[in-house]
Design an enzyme around this catalytic site. Structure first.
Site, short mmCIF file in Angstrom:
data_model
loop_
_atom_site.label_atom_id
_atom_site.label_comp_id
_atom_site.label_asym_id
_atom_site.label_seq_id
_atom_site.Cartn_x
_atom_site.Cartn_y
_atom_site.Cartn_z
N SER A 169 0.93 -1.16 -0.05
CA SER A 169 0.14 -0.05 -0.05
C SER A 169 1.03 1.29 0.02
CB SER A 169 -0.83 -0.18 1.21
OG SER A 169 -1.63 1.16 1.32
N TYR B 291 -2.30 0.67 10.77
CA TYR B 291 -2.11 -0.03 9.26
C TYR B 291 -0.61 0.36 8.70
CZ TYR B 291 -3.77 -0.99 4.49
OH TYR B 291 -4.04 -1.26 3.36
P1 NAP Z 1 -11.40 -6.43 0.52
O1 NAP Z 1 -12.34 -5.95 -0.62
O2 NAP Z 1 -11.77 -6.20 1.85
O3 NAP Z 1 -10.72 -7.62 0.40
C1 NAP Z 1 -9.87 -8.13 1.34
C2 NAP Z 1 -9.86 -9.70 1.11
O4 NAP Z 1 -8.79 -10.09 2.35
C3 NAP Z 1 -11.05 -10.37 1.26
O5 NAP Z 1 -10.97 -11.29 0.38
C4 NAP Z 1 -10.98 -11.20 2.70
O6 NAP Z 1 -11.63 -12.44 2.72
C5 NAP Z 1 -9.48 -11.41 2.88
N1 NAP Z 1 -8.87 -11.64 4.14
C6 NAP Z 1 -9.22 -10.73 5.44
N2 NAP Z 1 -8.66 -11.36 6.35
C7 NAP Z 1 -8.55 -12.58 5.88
C8 NAP Z 1 -8.02 -13.86 6.68
N3 NAP Z 1 -7.66 -13.82 8.10
N4 NAP Z 1 -7.44 -14.74 5.99
C9 NAP Z 1 -7.79 -14.94 4.74
N5 NAP Z 1 -8.28 -13.74 3.95
C10 NAP Z 1 -8.32 -12.57 4.51
O7 NAP Z 1 -10.12 -5.25 0.35
P2 NAP Z 1 -8.92 -4.99 -0.81
O8 NAP Z 1 -9.04 -3.41 -1.01
O9 NAP Z 1 -9.52 -5.65 -1.91
O10 NAP Z 1 -7.56 -5.43 -0.14
C11 NAP Z 1 -6.78 -6.26 -0.68
C12 NAP Z 1 -5.48 -5.76 -0.29
O11 NAP Z 1 -5.23 -4.73 -0.79
C13 NAP Z 1 -5.32 -5.78 1.07
O12 NAP Z 1 -3.86 -6.10 1.62
C14 NAP Z 1 -5.02 -4.22 1.57
O13 NAP Z 1 -4.44 -3.81 2.51
C15 NAP Z 1 -4.44 -3.93 0.24
N6 NAP Z 1 -4.92 -2.57 -0.31
C16 NAP Z 1 -5.81 -1.94 -0.40
C17 NAP Z 1 -6.21 -0.71 -0.78
C18 NAP Z 1 -7.51 0.00 -1.00
O14 NAP Z 1 -7.76 1.25 -1.06
N7 NAP Z 1 -8.62 -0.73 -1.23
C19 NAP Z 1 -5.02 0.13 -1.00
C20 NAP Z 1 -3.87 -0.36 -0.67
C21 NAP Z 1 -3.66 -1.56 -0.22
P3 NAP Z 1 -12.35 -13.00 3.79
O15 NAP Z 1 -13.06 -11.70 4.63
O16 NAP Z 1 -13.43 -13.57 2.89
O17 NAP Z 1 -11.65 -14.00 4.63
#
Ligand code: NAP
Length: 259
Positions: free
Chosen positions: A147, A160
């Site tokens: 991120s 975070y």
């Molecule tokens: P999201 O839609 O909330 O997806 C997060 C995913 O992580 C879900 O599939 C969730 O699945 C899974 N997860 C959470 N806890 C878990 C666990 N204990 N075991 C296995 N899976 C788990 O958010 P996203 O934006 O796509 O995030 C994906 C990645 O991108 C993350 O690492 C986040 O930090 C990073 N990121 C996001 C942004 C943003 O602005 N959205 C920016 C920079 C980086 P379940 O709940 O079904 O387990």
């Protein structure tokens, strides 16, 4: 291993030698789901993991992949998942997220534990479990979704930002430790992407979650997934070390132009 894990192992072991295999963690929504679709579109057999297995099963049937339960905060769950994957070309460490937004002085230790367990130790467990298979193929790739929070510190985000910094340092260390072996390492550091991320961060509070993207055109999950696909489709002597990607209107973690 459960019946599911045994069946998955048999299915993966029976794939033709020419079929490349990818694992995407956190594939039940957002960037992970879009990445699984992108890699499947490139011909990968994609093994998708997360806790919400119903969503994974729907996805796996759509992309002809394999769904397996995965909780990256649970050692036994990670071990069972990794043992079911006999060979592997691409690992996408995507499972993760944020909880809350408070100052250091108001830090909630449970939220910190969640973020460190999921983003940092989750990545550590999956890398350790799957690295032997990645190296054994002779052409492995590890993509870690960090991120802009892995590059900057910002107010009320220390749980975070510290977790994402730690995850990124873990990933960058591997680049050195595996130098000379047939595995590549790509870190992708996104800015704002509209997914379930903010809903999770603010415990399902829709108003707080949508305020994050108010007046700005954020990226969508596919924008990041396509970059994973680009990294995975480079020739094996090319290593994209780090890619930072933000919406045009976002300057940095703390500064964005809003209409
Ligand atoms: P999201 O839609 O909330 O997806 C997060 C995913 O992580 C879900 O599939 C969730 O699945 C899974 N997860 C959470 N806890 C878990 C666990 N204990 N075991 C296995 N899976 C788990 O958010 P996203 O934006 O796509 O995030 C994906 C990645 O991108 C993350 O690492 C986040 O930090 C990073 N990121 C996001 C942004 C943003 O602005 N959205 C920016 C920079 C980086 P379940 O709940 O079904 O387990």
């Amino acid at each position: 291993m459960s019946t599911d894990h045994t069946a998955a192992h048999e299915r993966l072991a029976a794939l033709p030698e020419s079929t490349r295999v990818a694992v995407v963690t956190g594939a039940s929504s957002g960037i992970g789901e879009a990445t699984a679709r992108e890699l499947a579109g490139q011909g990968f057999h994609v093994v998708v993991g997360a806790r919400r297995v119903d969503r994974l099963e729907t996805l796996a049937s759509e992309i002809d992949g394999t769904a397996l339960p995965l909780d990256v905060t649970d050692v036994a769950s990670c071990e069972a998942f990794c043992a079911a994957v006999p060979r592997l070309h691409v690992l996408v460490n995507n499972a993760g997220g944020a909880k809350g937004s408070t100052s250091v002085m108001d830090a909630d230790e449970d939220q910190w534990r969640w973020m460190w367990e999921t983003n940092v130790l989750g990545t550590l467990r999956m890398v350790r479990g799957l690295m032997p298979a990645l190296v054994a193929t002779g052409d492995g790739l590890v993509v870690t979704i960090t991120s802009v929070a892995a590059l900057e510190a910002y107010d009320n985000g220390s749980g975070y930002t510290s977790a994402k910094h730690a995850q990124a340092v873990l990933h960058r260390t591997l680049r050195g430790e595996f130098l000379g072996r047939p595995v590549r390492f790509t870190e992708i550091a996104p800015g704002m992407v509209e997914t379930e991320f903010s809903l999770v961060r603010f415990d399902g509070d829709d108003d707080k979650a949508s305020a994050v993207y108010r007046g700005i055109t954020p990226m969508v999950a596919r924008d990041v997934a396509e970059i994973v696909g680009f990294a995975a489709s480079r020739p094996s002597h090319v290593n994209l070390d780090q890619i930072v990607v933000k919406p045009r209107a976002q300057h940095s973690a703390m500064r964005a132009h809003r209409d």
